[in-house]
Design a protein around this motif. Structure first.
Motif, PDB file in Angstrom:
ATOM      1  N   GLU A 101       1.731   7.126  -6.529  1.00 17.88           N
ATOM      2  CA  GLU A 101       0.726   8.151  -6.808  1.00 17.88           C
ATOM      3  C   GLU A 101       1.299   9.542  -6.531  1.00 17.88           C
ATOM      4  O   GLU A 101       1.091  10.474  -7.305  1.00 17.88           O
TER       5      GLU A 101
ATOM      6  N   ARG B 146       0.839  -1.210   0.000  1.00 18.86           N
ATOM      7  CA  ARG B 146       0.000   0.000   0.000  1.00 18.86           C
ATOM      8  C   ARG B 146       0.872   1.258   0.000  1.00 18.86           C
ATOM      9  O   ARG B 146       0.576   2.218  -0.698  1.00 18.86           O
TER      10      ARG B 146
ATOM     11  N   GLN C 161       2.186   1.861  -3.443  1.00 18.72           N
ATOM     12  CA  GLN C 161       1.145   2.436  -4.292  1.00 18.72           C
ATOM     13  C   GLN C 161       0.979   3.930  -3.992  1.00 18.72           C
ATOM     14  O   GLN C 161       0.901   4.752  -4.913  1.00 18.72           O
TER      15      GLN C 161
END
Length: 176
Positions: A125, A118, A121
């Motif tokens: 981003e 996570r 990710q």
């Protein structure tokens, strides 16, 4: 008869749906977790730019601050880097704009989640947002002239304010 297999953990085996220590894969390496990029994968910055994952490097470290055993042992903080000078997908103007705003390397990090996946990710981003913001061209400001109406209103407001203050003064302070 009990047999121990190095790297085997009952909790990990149950989480992966494995019941037999013979079927357990080798444990994942600890430390630098650089994995080869998935062929064809890319980070979409905006509709005209996608950066191949092979140009992005990442590393995992322990997150800072308090947290006890989990935070001190788990490599959950992720930092991603994009080398501006070594990129094959950027044009010369894009490269110059990013170099001017961020330098030769654009970095982003994430450590909010307990999961490394996570955080990776989130860091990707943030990197995409940062690159998009660095490539954004701000429109040039054209100086404008105040309109005649706004000039009249400004002078009238000053005159009105002056009159209000003049009326507040006690009588005889230089008035007629």
């Amino acid at each position: 008869m009990s047999r121990t297999v190095p790297g085997w953990s009952y909790a990990r085996a149950v989480a992966h749906g494995e019941s037999d220590p013979e079927t357990v894969r080798d444990p994942e390496p600890v430390g630098d977790t650089a994995q080869p990029p998935v062929p064809g994968a890319s980070l979409r910055v905006h509709k005209a730019l996608a950066i191949p994952m092979s140009e992005i490097t990442w590393r995992a470290t322990t997150s800072g601050g308090p947290g006890g055993q989990h935070a001190n042992r788990t490599l959950s903080r992720v930092e991603v880097q994009f080398d501006v000078d070594g990129s094959a997908v950027l044009g010369p103007r894009q490269r110059a704009r990013l170099r001017e705003r961020y330098g030769p390397v654009v970095r982003a990090a994430a450590s909010e989640s307990r999961s490394q996946a996570r955080n990776r990710q989130l860091a990707l981003e943030r990197l995409a947002e940062r690159i998009a913001a660095g490539l954004r061209v701000d429109p040039t400001r054209r100086p404008t002239k105040p309109t005649k109406g706004s000039q009249v209103r400004r002078v009238e407001a000053k005159r009105h304010r002056s009159e209000v203050k003049r009326r507040r003064r006690p009588p005889g302070d230089g008035d007629d």
